[in-house]
Design a protein around this motif. Structure first.
Motif, PDB file in Angstrom:
ATOM      1  N   ASN A 213      24.997  44.918  36.358  1.00  0.00           N
ATOM      2  CA  ASN A 213      26.326  45.037  36.956  1.00  0.00           C
ATOM      3  C   ASN A 213      26.390  44.388  38.332  1.00  0.00           C
ATOM      4  OD1 ASN A 213      27.424  46.404  34.776  1.00  0.00           O
ATOM      5  ND2 ASN A 213      26.860  48.422  35.568  1.00  0.00           N
ATOM      6  N   VAL A 214      25.316  44.546  39.117  1.00  0.00           N
ATOM      7  CA  VAL A 214      25.296  43.931  40.438  1.00  0.00           C
ATOM      8  C   VAL A 214      25.312  42.419  40.314  1.00  0.00           C
ATOM      9  CG1 VAL A 214      23.888  43.551  42.510  1.00  0.00           C
ATOM     10  CG2 VAL A 214      24.204  45.865  41.630  1.00  0.00           C
ATOM     11  N   LEU A 215      24.495  41.877  39.416  1.00  0.00           N
ATOM     12  CA  LEU A 215      24.487  40.429  39.217  1.00  0.00           C
ATOM     13  C   LEU A 215      25.854  39.940  38.744  1.00  0.00           C
ATOM     14  CD1 LEU A 215      20.984  39.930  37.556  1.00  0.00           C
ATOM     15  CD2 LEU A 215      21.692  39.126  39.817  1.00  0.00           C
ATOM     16  N   ASN A 216      26.492  40.711  37.888  1.00  0.00           N
ATOM     17  CA  ASN A 216      27.819  40.340  37.410  1.00  0.00           C
ATOM     18  C   ASN A 216      28.826  40.341  38.563  1.00  0.00           C
ATOM     19  OD1 ASN A 216      29.736  39.811  35.167  1.00  0.00           O
ATOM     20  ND2 ASN A 216      30.574  41.810  35.758  1.00  0.00           N
ATOM     21  N   ASN A 217      28.745  41.364  39.430  1.00  0.00           N
ATOM     22  CA  ASN A 217      29.637  41.424  40.582  1.00  0.00           C
ATOM     23  C   ASN A 217      29.389  40.269  41.542  1.00  0.00           C
ATOM     24  OD1 ASN A 217      30.737  43.715  39.558  1.00  0.00           O
ATOM     25  ND2 ASN A 217      29.778  45.128  41.003  1.00  0.00           N
ATOM     26  N   ILE A 218      28.110  39.904  41.708  1.00  0.00           N
ATOM     27  CA  ILE A 218      27.788  38.777  42.578  1.00  0.00           C
ATOM     28  C   ILE A 218      28.404  37.492  42.024  1.00  0.00           C
ATOM     29  CG2 ILE A 218      25.903  37.303  43.411  1.00  0.00           C
ATOM     30  CD1 ILE A 218      24.169  39.806  43.602  1.00  0.00           C
ATOM     31  N   GLY A 219      28.327  37.339  40.694  1.00  0.00           N
ATOM     32  CA  GLY A 219      28.927  36.163  40.063  1.00  0.00           C
ATOM     33  C   GLY A 219      30.427  36.098  40.293  1.00  0.00           C
ATOM     34  N   ILE A 220      31.110  37.253  40.155  1.00  0.00           N
ATOM     35  CA  ILE A 220      32.555  37.289  40.381  1.00  0.00           C
ATOM     36  C   ILE A 220      32.883  37.027  41.848  1.00  0.00           C
ATOM     37  CG2 ILE A 220      34.594  38.781  40.326  1.00  0.00           C
ATOM     38  CD1 ILE A 220      33.329  40.192  37.910  1.00  0.00           C
ATOM     39  N   LEU A 221      32.095  37.657  42.751  1.00  0.00           N
ATOM     40  CA  LEU A 221      32.348  37.519  44.179  1.00  0.00           C
ATOM     41  C   LEU A 221      32.101  36.101  44.667  1.00  0.00           C
ATOM     42  CD1 LEU A 221      33.136  39.067  46.740  1.00  0.00           C
ATOM     43  CD2 LEU A 221      30.705  39.605  47.074  1.00  0.00           C
ATOM     44  N   SER A 222      31.151  35.403  44.001  1.00  0.00           N
ATOM     45  CA  SER A 222      30.836  34.043  44.447  1.00  0.00           C
ATOM     46  C   SER A 222      32.036  33.102  44.312  1.00  0.00           C
ATOM     47  CB  SER A 222      29.643  33.499  43.652  1.00  0.00           C
ATOM     48  OG  SER A 222      29.986  33.360  42.275  1.00  0.00           O
ATOM     49  N   GLU A 223      32.978  33.445  43.418  1.00  0.00           N
ATOM     50  CA  GLU A 223      34.174  32.620  43.259  1.00  0.00           C
ATOM     51  C   GLU A 223      35.208  32.899  44.341  1.00  0.00           C
ATOM     52  OE1 GLU A 223      35.614  33.346  39.365  1.00  0.00           O
ATOM     53  OE2 GLU A 223      33.797  32.628  38.342  1.00  0.00           O
ATOM     54  N   GLU A 224      35.042  34.043  45.043  1.00  0.00           N
ATOM     55  CA  GLU A 224      36.016  34.432  46.052  1.00  0.00           C
ATOM     56  C   GLU A 224      35.455  34.363  47.471  1.00  0.00           C
ATOM     57  OE1 GLU A 224      37.003  38.359  44.903  1.00  0.00           O
ATOM     58  OE2 GLU A 224      37.828  37.799  42.940  1.00  0.00           O
TER      59      GLU A 224
ATOM     60  N   VAL B 149      31.785  33.256  49.037  1.00  0.00           N
ATOM     61  CA  VAL B 149      30.403  32.811  48.860  1.00  0.00           C
ATOM     62  C   VAL B 149      29.466  33.520  49.830  1.00  0.00           C
ATOM     63  CG1 VAL B 149      28.851  30.830  48.971  1.00  0.00           C
ATOM     64  CG2 VAL B 149      31.132  30.568  47.997  1.00  0.00           C
ATOM     65  N   GLY B 150      29.906  33.719  51.064  1.00  0.00           N
ATOM     66  CA  GLY B 150      29.063  34.370  52.067  1.00  0.00           C
ATOM     67  C   GLY B 150      28.703  35.788  51.677  1.00  0.00           C
ATOM     68  N   SER B 151      29.692  36.566  51.220  1.00  0.00           N
ATOM     69  CA  SER B 151      29.436  37.946  50.804  1.00  0.00           C
ATOM     70  C   SER B 151      28.549  37.994  49.568  1.00  0.00           C
ATOM     71  CB  SER B 151      30.756  38.669  50.532  1.00  0.00           C
ATOM     72  OG  SER B 151      31.532  38.751  51.708  1.00  0.00           O
ATOM     73  N   ALA B 152      28.780  37.070  48.633  1.00  0.00           N
ATOM     74  CA  ALA B 152      27.965  37.007  47.426  1.00  0.00           C
ATOM     75  C   ALA B 152      26.511  36.720  47.776  1.00  0.00           C
ATOM     76  CB  ALA B 152      28.508  35.952  46.471  1.00  0.00           C
ATOM     77  N   ARG B 153      26.308  35.801  48.721  1.00  0.00           N
ATOM     78  CA  ARG B 153      24.947  35.464  49.147  1.00  0.00           C
ATOM     79  C   ARG B 153      24.280  36.670  49.801  1.00  0.00           C
ATOM     80  NH1 ARG B 153      22.120  33.568  53.533  1.00  0.00           N
ATOM     81  NH2 ARG B 153      20.451  32.081  53.055  1.00  0.00           N
ATOM     82  N   GLY B 154      25.051  37.429  50.592  1.00  0.00           N
ATOM     83  CA  GLY B 154      24.501  38.632  51.217  1.00  0.00           C
ATOM     84  C   GLY B 154      24.076  39.662  50.192  1.00  0.00           C
ATOM     85  N   MET B 155      24.893  39.855  49.158  1.00  0.00           N
ATOM     86  CA  MET B 155      24.533  40.792  48.091  1.00  0.00           C
ATOM     87  C   MET B 155      23.289  40.337  47.357  1.00  0.00           C
ATOM     88  SD  MET B 155      28.134  41.955  46.326  1.00  0.00           S
ATOM     89  CE  MET B 155      27.201  42.772  45.024  1.00  0.00           C
ATOM     90  N   LEU B 156      23.193  39.037  47.127  1.00  0.00           N
ATOM     91  CA  LEU B 156      22.032  38.492  46.415  1.00  0.00           C
ATOM     92  C   LEU B 156      20.752  38.719  47.216  1.00  0.00           C
ATOM     93  CD1 LEU B 156      21.368  37.040  43.789  1.00  0.00           C
ATOM     94  CD2 LEU B 156      21.585  34.870  45.019  1.00  0.00           C
ATOM     95  N   LEU B 157      20.824  38.566  48.526  1.00  0.00           N
ATOM     96  CA  LEU B 157      19.661  38.803  49.378  1.00  0.00           C
ATOM     97  C   LEU B 157      19.278  40.283  49.375  1.00  0.00           C
ATOM     98  CD1 LEU B 157      20.458  36.490  52.452  1.00  0.00           C
ATOM     99  CD2 LEU B 157      18.700  36.151  50.694  1.00  0.00           C
ATOM    100  N   GLN B 158      20.280  41.150  49.371  1.00  0.00           N
ATOM    101  CA  GLN B 158      19.989  42.585  49.299  1.00  0.00           C
ATOM    102  C   GLN B 158      19.308  42.945  47.978  1.00  0.00           C
ATOM    103  OE1 GLN B 158      23.695  44.628  49.983  1.00  0.00           O
ATOM    104  NE2 GLN B 158      23.973  43.716  52.004  1.00  0.00           N
ATOM    105  N   LEU B 159      19.818  42.385  46.895  1.00  0.00           N
ATOM    106  CA  LEU B 159      19.215  42.636  45.590  1.00  0.00           C
ATOM    107  C   LEU B 159      17.788  42.090  45.543  1.00  0.00           C
ATOM    108  CD1 LEU B 159      19.495  43.691  42.709  1.00  0.00           C
ATOM    109  CD2 LEU B 159      20.473  41.479  42.064  1.00  0.00           C
ATOM    110  N   LYS B 160      17.577  40.934  46.120  1.00  0.00           N
ATOM    111  CA  LYS B 160      16.238  40.332  46.179  1.00  0.00           C
ATOM    112  C   LYS B 160      15.279  41.252  46.938  1.00  0.00           C
ATOM    113  CE  LYS B 160      13.828  36.195  47.921  1.00  0.00           C
ATOM    114  NZ  LYS B 160      13.110  36.821  49.045  1.00  0.00           N
ATOM    115  N   HIS B 161      15.744  41.800  48.039  1.00  0.00           N
ATOM    116  CA  HIS B 161      14.919  42.721  48.833  1.00  0.00           C
ATOM    117  C   HIS B 161      14.551  43.961  48.023  1.00  0.00           C
ATOM    118  CE1 HIS B 161      13.429  45.100  52.147  1.00  0.00           C
ATOM    119  NE2 HIS B 161      14.392  45.996  51.975  1.00  0.00           N
ATOM    120  N   LEU B 162      15.534  44.506  47.309  1.00  0.00           N
ATOM    121  CA  LEU B 162      15.298  45.707  46.508  1.00  0.00           C
ATOM    122  C   LEU B 162      14.281  45.441  45.404  1.00  0.00           C
ATOM    123  CD1 LEU B 162      16.108  48.652  45.846  1.00  0.00           C
ATOM    124  CD2 LEU B 162      17.898  47.721  44.387  1.00  0.00           C
ATOM    125  N   LEU B 163      14.426  44.313  44.690  1.00  0.00           N
ATOM    126  CA  LEU B 163      13.518  43.999  43.596  1.00  0.00           C
ATOM    127  C   LEU B 163      12.115  43.697  44.104  1.00  0.00           C
ATOM    128  CD1 LEU B 163      15.833  41.810  41.329  1.00  0.00           C
ATOM    129  CD2 LEU B 163      15.192  44.212  41.029  1.00  0.00           C
TER     130      LEU B 163
END
Length: 208
Positions: free
Chosen positions: A79-90, A92-106
């Motif tokens: 779901n997070v990856l899906n949200n990042i994909g949707i957010l990246s269209e609106e 990009v900066g916020s989507a990149r921040g979420m991706l970095l947070q997810l990377k840190h968690l994993l």
């Protein structure tokens, strides 16, 4: 060595009685030694079994801990990856921040195999990252984290607390238009105090 032949004395005087008493004492001591040897062997076997039982108990606890640590929900990741994909269209900066947070968690999750325990402050940082990601996919959702006392240097098994937090998020409910979650942790003299509370409405017919 008590494997001695009996003293043979034909006379029935004091010397003969002494020989008979000596032979009896020798036999009693030999039997006592045999009993002690048997008892020692039994105790040794029981000790070995006790060590095996302790080890089995340790392995069971380790397997339970690993099972608990591995319970980060794959649906959450999807779901997070899906949200990042949707957010990246609106945005990009916020989507990149979420991706970095997810990377840190994993990275934190996958590195736990290299360490049996982590610093409490690091665990709380991961919990904050996890809840930030959850707030991006659940609406409405608000959370707060509070630390009481000194938790610096406290070691705990990695990814244990976050499992309870994930469960609290999963079973939270919207109450009066708000879905909330509160995490409190504090340092105690002989450990830590952890509390996680969520807004919750029991299902109909289930008052608990």
């Amino acid at each position: 060595n008590f494997e001695l032949e009996d003293i043979q004395v034909a006379s029935r005087d004091e010397v003969g009685e002494l020989a008979v008493a000596f032979n009896r004492m020798k036999d009693d001591i030999r039997r006592l030694i045999e009993e002690l040897n048997q008892k020692s062997q039994v105790e040794a076997r029981l000790h070995q079994q006790e060590l095996k039982n302790i080890r089995m108990d340790e392995l069971l606890k380790e397997s339970q801990l690993l099972a608990l640590q591995s319970q980060i929900n794959p649906h959450f990741l999807f779901n997070v990856l899906n949200n990042i994909g949707i957010l990246s269209e609106e945005d990009v900066g916020s989507a990149r921040g979420m991706l970095l947070q997810l990377k840190h968690l994993l990275e934190y999750q996958f590195s736990r195999g290299e360490r049996s325990s982590v610093d409490m402050a690091g665990e709380m940082e991961v919990i904050d990252t996890y809840l930030r990601l959850q707030s991006s996919r659940i609406e409405p959702f608000a959370y707060d984290i509070g630390v009481e006392g000194n938790i610096g240097g406290r070691q705990i098994p990695s990814l244990v607390l976050i499992t309870f937090v994930e469960n609290a998020v999963k079973h939270s409910s919207v109450v009066d238009g708000r879905r909330t979650l509160s995490v409190r942790v504090g340092g105690e003299k002989r450990g830590i105090r952890f509390r996680c509370e969520n807004s919750y409405v029991p299902p109909a017919g289930n008052p608990s």
